[in-house]
Design a protein around this motif. Structure first.
Motif, PDB file in Angstrom:
ATOM      1  N   LYS A  14       0.845  -1.189   0.000  1.00 55.82           N
ATOM      2  CA  LYS A  14       0.000   0.000   0.000  1.00 55.82           C
ATOM      3  C   LYS A  14       0.882   1.241   0.000  1.00 55.82           C
ATOM      4  CE  LYS A  14      -3.135   2.674   2.957  1.00 55.82           C
ATOM      5  NZ  LYS A  14      -3.775   2.769   4.291  1.00 55.82           N
ATOM      6  N   ALA A  15       0.484   2.249  -0.777  1.00 58.81           N
ATOM      7  CA  ALA A  15       1.145   3.552  -0.769  1.00 58.81           C
ATOM      8  C   ALA A  15       0.090   4.608  -0.485  1.00 58.81           C
ATOM      9  CB  ALA A  15       1.819   3.831  -2.114  1.00 58.81           C
ATOM     10  N   THR A  16       0.403   5.521   0.420  1.00 56.79           N
ATOM     11  CA  THR A  16      -0.516   6.602   0.751  1.00 56.79           C
ATOM     12  C   THR A  16      -0.014   7.879   0.108  1.00 56.79           C
ATOM     13  OG1 THR A  16      -1.140   5.570   2.850  1.00 56.79           O
ATOM     14  CG2 THR A  16      -1.564   7.924   2.617  1.00 56.79           C
ATOM     15  N   LYS A  18      -1.384  11.931  -1.608  1.00 59.40           N
ATOM     16  CA  LYS A  18      -2.282  13.016  -1.238  1.00 59.40           C
ATOM     17  C   LYS A  18      -3.688  12.736  -1.760  1.00 59.40           C
ATOM     18  CE  LYS A  18      -2.798  18.032  -1.361  1.00 59.40           C
ATOM     19  NZ  LYS A  18      -2.238  19.316  -1.848  1.00 59.40           N
ATOM     20  N   GLY A  19      -4.601  12.431  -0.855  1.00 63.07           N
ATOM     21  CA  GLY A  19      -5.990  12.235  -1.235  1.00 63.07           C
ATOM     22  C   GLY A  19      -6.320  10.878  -1.815  1.00 63.07           C
ATOM     23  N   VAL A  20      -5.334   9.980  -1.892  1.00 62.83           N
ATOM     24  CA  VAL A  20      -5.601   8.674  -2.495  1.00 62.83           C
ATOM     25  C   VAL A  20      -4.693   7.620  -1.878  1.00 62.83           C
ATOM     26  CG1 VAL A  20      -3.983   9.126  -4.385  1.00 62.83           C
ATOM     27  CG2 VAL A  20      -5.771   7.411  -4.682  1.00 62.83           C
ATOM     28  N   ASP A  21      -5.240   6.437  -1.672  1.00 68.89           N
ATOM     29  CA  ASP A  21      -4.455   5.274  -1.263  1.00 68.89           C
ATOM     30  C   ASP A  21      -4.308   4.363  -2.473  1.00 68.89           C
ATOM     31  OD1 ASP A  21      -4.106   6.026   1.388  1.00 68.89           O
ATOM     32  OD2 ASP A  21      -5.965   5.097   2.030  1.00 68.89           O
ATOM     33  N   LEU A  22      -3.115   3.833  -2.660  1.00 68.52           N
ATOM     34  CA  LEU A  22      -2.818   2.972  -3.807  1.00 68.52           C
ATOM     35  C   LEU A  22      -2.420   1.596  -3.300  1.00 68.52           C
ATOM     36  CD1 LEU A  22      -2.316   2.651  -6.878  1.00 68.52           C
ATOM     37  CD2 LEU A  22       0.025   3.438  -6.466  1.00 68.52           C
ATOM     38  N   TYR A  23      -3.064   0.558  -3.807  1.00 66.02           N
ATOM     39  CA  TYR A  23      -2.803  -0.808  -3.377  1.00 66.02           C
ATOM     40  C   TYR A  23      -2.270  -1.625  -4.548  1.00 66.02           C
ATOM     41  CZ  TYR A  23      -5.801   0.500   0.559  1.00 66.02           C
ATOM     42  OH  TYR A  23      -6.345   1.135   1.648  1.00 66.02           O
ATOM     43  N   ILE A  24      -1.218  -2.397  -4.295  1.00 67.02           N
ATOM     44  CA  ILE A  24      -0.742  -3.383  -5.263  1.00 67.02           C
ATOM     45  C   ILE A  24      -1.394  -4.701  -4.902  1.00 67.02           C
ATOM     46  CG2 ILE A  24       1.269  -4.549  -6.247  1.00 67.02           C
ATOM     47  CD1 ILE A  24       2.964  -2.176  -5.391  1.00 67.02           C
ATOM     48  N   THR A  25      -2.185  -5.243  -5.812  1.00 68.24           N
ATOM     49  CA  THR A  25      -2.970  -6.439  -5.531  1.00 68.24           C
ATOM     50  C   THR A  25      -2.583  -7.570  -6.475  1.00 68.24           C
ATOM     51  OG1 THR A  25      -4.795  -6.050  -7.102  1.00 68.24           O
ATOM     52  CG2 THR A  25      -4.861  -4.830  -5.012  1.00 68.24           C
ATOM     53  N   ASP A  26      -3.256  -8.695  -6.307  1.00 73.34           N
ATOM     54  CA  ASP A  26      -2.982  -9.824  -7.193  1.00 73.34           C
ATOM     55  C   ASP A  26      -3.599  -9.642  -8.574  1.00 73.34           C
ATOM     56  OD1 ASP A  26      -5.616 -10.091  -6.476  1.00 73.34           O
ATOM     57  OD2 ASP A  26      -5.428 -12.116  -5.649  1.00 73.34           O
ATOM     58  N   LYS A  27      -4.271  -8.507  -8.796  1.00 71.91           N
ATOM     59  CA  LYS A  27      -4.831  -8.202 -10.114  1.00 71.91           C
ATOM     60  C   LYS A  27      -4.150  -7.013 -10.780  1.00 71.91           C
ATOM     61  CE  LYS A  27      -9.464  -9.992  -9.068  1.00 71.91           C
ATOM     62  NZ  LYS A  27      -9.332 -11.159  -9.952  1.00 71.91           N
ATOM     63  N   GLY A  28      -3.514  -6.153  -9.979  1.00 69.78           N
ATOM     64  CA  GLY A  28      -2.869  -4.967 -10.525  1.00 69.78           C
ATOM     65  C   GLY A  28      -2.804  -3.867  -9.491  1.00 69.78           C
ATOM     66  N   LEU A  29      -3.406  -2.715  -9.800  1.00 70.86           N
ATOM     67  CA  LEU A  29      -3.432  -1.577  -8.891  1.00 70.86           C
ATOM     68  C   LEU A  29      -4.865  -1.200  -8.551  1.00 70.86           C
ATOM     69  CD1 LEU A  29      -0.754   0.840 -10.452  1.00 70.86           C
ATOM     70  CD2 LEU A  29      -0.464  -0.717  -8.517  1.00 70.86           C
ATOM     71  N   THR A  30      -5.078  -0.774  -7.317  1.00 71.66           N
ATOM     72  CA  THR A  30      -6.372  -0.242  -6.892  1.00 71.66           C
ATOM     73  C   THR A  30      -6.141   1.139  -6.300  1.00 71.66           C
ATOM     74  OG1 THR A  30      -7.436  -2.381  -6.485  1.00 71.66           O
ATOM     75  CG2 THR A  30      -8.285  -0.486  -5.266  1.00 71.66           C
ATOM     76  N   TYR A  31      -6.862   2.125  -6.844  1.00 74.20           N
ATOM     77  CA  TYR A  31      -6.815   3.494  -6.332  1.00 74.20           C
ATOM     78  C   TYR A  31      -8.069   3.741  -5.501  1.00 74.20           C
ATOM     79  CZ  TYR A  31      -3.483   4.247 -10.224  1.00 74.20           C
ATOM     80  OH  TYR A  31      -2.440   4.164 -11.098  1.00 74.20           O
ATOM     81  N   VAL A  32      -7.898   4.249  -4.278  1.00 66.32           N
ATOM     82  CA  VAL A  32      -9.040   4.586  -3.426  1.00 66.32           C
ATOM     83  C   VAL A  32      -8.927   6.062  -3.065  1.00 66.32           C
ATOM     84  CG1 VAL A  32     -10.271   4.145  -1.276  1.00 66.32           C
ATOM     85  CG2 VAL A  32      -9.211   2.243  -2.516  1.00 66.32           C
ATOM     86  N   PHE A  33      -9.825   6.862  -3.644  1.00 68.32           N
ATOM     87  CA  PHE A  33      -9.872   8.287  -3.348  1.00 68.32           C
ATOM     88  C   PHE A  33     -10.740   8.511  -2.111  1.00 68.32           C
ATOM     89  CE2 PHE A  33      -8.917   7.981  -7.812  1.00 68.32           C
ATOM     90  CZ  PHE A  33      -8.049   9.030  -8.061  1.00 68.32           C
ATOM     91  N   THR A  34     -10.322   9.448  -1.271  1.00 66.97           N
ATOM     92  CA  THR A  34     -11.066   9.777  -0.062  1.00 66.97           C
ATOM     93  C   THR A  34     -11.391  11.256  -0.064  1.00 66.97           C
ATOM     94  OG1 THR A  34      -9.849   8.070   1.148  1.00 66.97           O
ATOM     95  CG2 THR A  34     -11.083   9.666   2.456  1.00 66.97           C
TER      96      THR A  34
END
Length: 204
Positions: A14-16, A18-34
């Protein structure tokens, strides 16, 4: 993570930002905006855990998720490695509602490599003060056309020309934009390779 600090299944890093968390998953990348946290009516609530918990329970925070799946890729614990180079990584502590004792001494990394994410192709992700960038390293004989990115949850995807005549990818979401850095390709000896994005719907 669970109450013992074990990572959720299918999420590796996981990378945090500004305003978004980024996850490296078994499918690729997931961006979560807050979205921005609402203002508390009384700052004294911050010193009272009981009142703070009740106040947060009754507030709403807007979230938005966008997945970038590497279609047909292989991402698992066997082919993913991390390095904290060039500088020694810091250690972080997390205190969450479901982990009252905290998740302690968590290592951080500046570089993650997924080896043979596609046959003969490595996926290299790097983190610095500018954010997260990634490269696909294509070894001789591998087929770069096998790289396929599928965006889920995005409003639109466009290939946009920069001032130098190159191209970058602009992904619009309900809560902001993701700009994939300029598309730059070169051979091992440094000679540039003419490339462009091939966009078809939500696939690149």
């Amino acid at each position: 993570a669970d109450e013992r600090g074990n990572p959720a299944k299918g999420i590796y890093f996981k990378a945090t930002l500004k305003g978004v968390d980024l996850y490296i998953t078994d499918k690729g990348l997931t961006y979560v905006f807050t979205g921005p946290m609402p203002q508390l009516p009384d700052r004294k609530i911050l010193t009272d855990p009981g009142k703070l918990s009740l106040a947060l329970k009754n507030t709403e925070v807007e979230f938005c998720r966008v997945d970038m799946d590497l279609e047909g890729a292989r991402i698992n614990a066997d082919n993913i490695t991390a390095s904290d180079e060039p500088a020694a990584g810091a250690r972080l502590n997390y205190y969450l509602g479901h982990c009252p004792k905290g998740i302690l001494n968590v290592r951080t990394f500046r570089k993650v490599v997924v080896q043979d994410v596609y046959p003969g192709i490595d996926w290299v992700l790097k983190y610095d003060a500018q954010g997260v960038k990634y490269d696909f390293v294509v070894r001789p004989g591998a087929r770069p056309e096998t790289i396929s990115l599928a965006y889920k949850g995005a409003k639109s995807i466009t290939g946009t020309e920069n001032e130098q005549g190159g191209q970058y990818l602009l992904v619009k979401t309900p809560m902001g934009e993701i700009r994939e850095g300029d598309l730059v390709c070169f051979e091992q000896n440094g000679d540039p390779v003419d490339t462009h994005y091939n966009i078809a719907g939500n696939r690149v």
